[in-house]
Scaffold this motif. Structure first.
Motif, PDB file in Angstrom:
ATOM      1  N   GLN A   1      -1.467 -61.585  17.107  1.00  0.00           N
ATOM      2  CA  GLN A   1      -0.282 -62.069  16.392  1.00  0.00           C
ATOM      3  C   GLN A   1       0.386 -60.912  15.647  1.00  0.00           C
ATOM      4  O   GLN A   1       0.292 -60.790  14.426  1.00  0.00           O
ATOM      5  N   TRP A   2       1.085 -60.097  16.402  1.00  0.00           N
ATOM      6  CA  TRP A   2       1.720 -58.922  15.815  1.00  0.00           C
ATOM      7  C   TRP A   2       2.723 -59.283  14.733  1.00  0.00           C
ATOM      8  O   TRP A   2       3.013 -58.481  13.845  1.00  0.00           O
ATOM      9  N   GLU A   3       3.245 -60.506  14.762  1.00  0.00           N
ATOM     10  CA  GLU A   3       4.201 -60.937  13.735  1.00  0.00           C
ATOM     11  C   GLU A   3       3.543 -61.045  12.352  1.00  0.00           C
ATOM     12  O   GLU A   3       4.225 -61.140  11.339  1.00  0.00           O
ATOM     13  N   LYS A   4       2.234 -60.987  12.293  1.00  0.00           N
ATOM     14  CA  LYS A   4       1.515 -61.050  11.016  1.00  0.00           C
ATOM     15  C   LYS A   4       1.298 -59.663  10.415  1.00  0.00           C
ATOM     16  O   LYS A   4       0.678 -59.539   9.368  1.00  0.00           O
TER      17      LYS A   4
ATOM     18  N   GLY B   1       7.816 -61.652   5.815  1.00  0.00           N
ATOM     19  CA  GLY B   1       7.677 -63.009   6.354  1.00  0.00           C
ATOM     20  C   GLY B   1       8.597 -63.997   5.664  1.00  0.00           C
ATOM     21  O   GLY B   1       9.369 -63.662   4.779  1.00  0.00           O
ATOM     22  N   LYS B   2       8.500 -65.215   6.116  1.00  0.00           N
ATOM     23  CA  LYS B   2       9.359 -66.276   5.566  1.00  0.00           C
ATOM     24  C   LYS B   2       8.704 -66.933   4.389  1.00  0.00           C
ATOM     25  O   LYS B   2       7.554 -66.994   4.227  1.00  0.00           O
TER      26      LYS B   2
ATOM     27  N   HIS C   1       3.013 -56.437   8.677  1.00  0.00           N
ATOM     28  CA  HIS C   1       4.221 -56.101   7.923  1.00  0.00           C
ATOM     29  C   HIS C   1       4.118 -54.638   7.501  1.00  0.00           C
ATOM     30  O   HIS C   1       3.057 -54.167   7.117  1.00  0.00           O
TER      31      HIS C   1
END
Length: 169
Positions: A157-160, A168-169, A162
């Motif tokens: 989960q590369w979106e995790k 993030g949202k 930063h």
């Protein structure tokens, strides 16, 4: 294992074990890994309780309402106690994988047995652990009773991740 990257891909939680016992050499190797875990200022504030007695393993398998029954089938459970011994817990698991053994972390801190008793209090009562030692986890270890595929990197989960600030949202 060929290298650390392969080791961490191949290490998967194992909740099914064979009846085969661990060798004394395997147990000593596992305990050495725990004792080499880094701690703040080399305080070594942890203690480890190695349990291979089947009756005691059965009792420990009831330390949580769910997700701990497999402890009864493990060849060995290592109860990890300390202010913070998370690193020692994972080092035990990585060493188990390197030996070709299966393992699974059972979170004890802030969990409850089916009776509503805090899990750490339950484990403390089974093993006569003094109050000043916090029970963090139980690591169940044994010969693998099933095969699991290595971790699939396409699921990372590369979106995790930063960079420099939380985006993030």
């Amino acid at each position: 294992m060929e290298n650390f990257s392969e080791l961490i891909k191949n290490r998967r939680s194992m909740r099914k074990f064979t009846d085969e016992e661990l060798s004394q050499e395997q147990v000593v190797t596992l305990l050495k890994a725990a004792l080499m875990a880094p701690t703040s200022k080399r305080s070594n504030g942890w203690q480890f309780i190695a349990v291979d007695d089947k009756e005691t393993l059965e009792k420990l398998s009831h330390c949580k309402e769910q997700a701990s029954a497999f402890i009864a089938d493990a060849a060995l459970a290592i109860v990890v106690t300390a202010e913070d011994a998370s690193i020692a817990s994972i080092m035990l698991q990585l060493q188990a994988e390197d030996l070709g053994l299966g393992s699974c972390w059972v979170q004890i801190r802030e969990r409850y047995a089916a009776t509503g008793m805090p899990s750490d209090e339950y484990v403390r009562s089974v093993l006569d652990i003094p109050l000043q030692l916090q029970v963090l986890s139980v690591i169940a270890i044994g010969h693998k009773g099933m095969e699991r595929k290595p971790f699939d990197e396409s699921h990372l989960q590369w979106e995790k991740i930063h960079i420099n600030k939380f985006g993030g949202k």
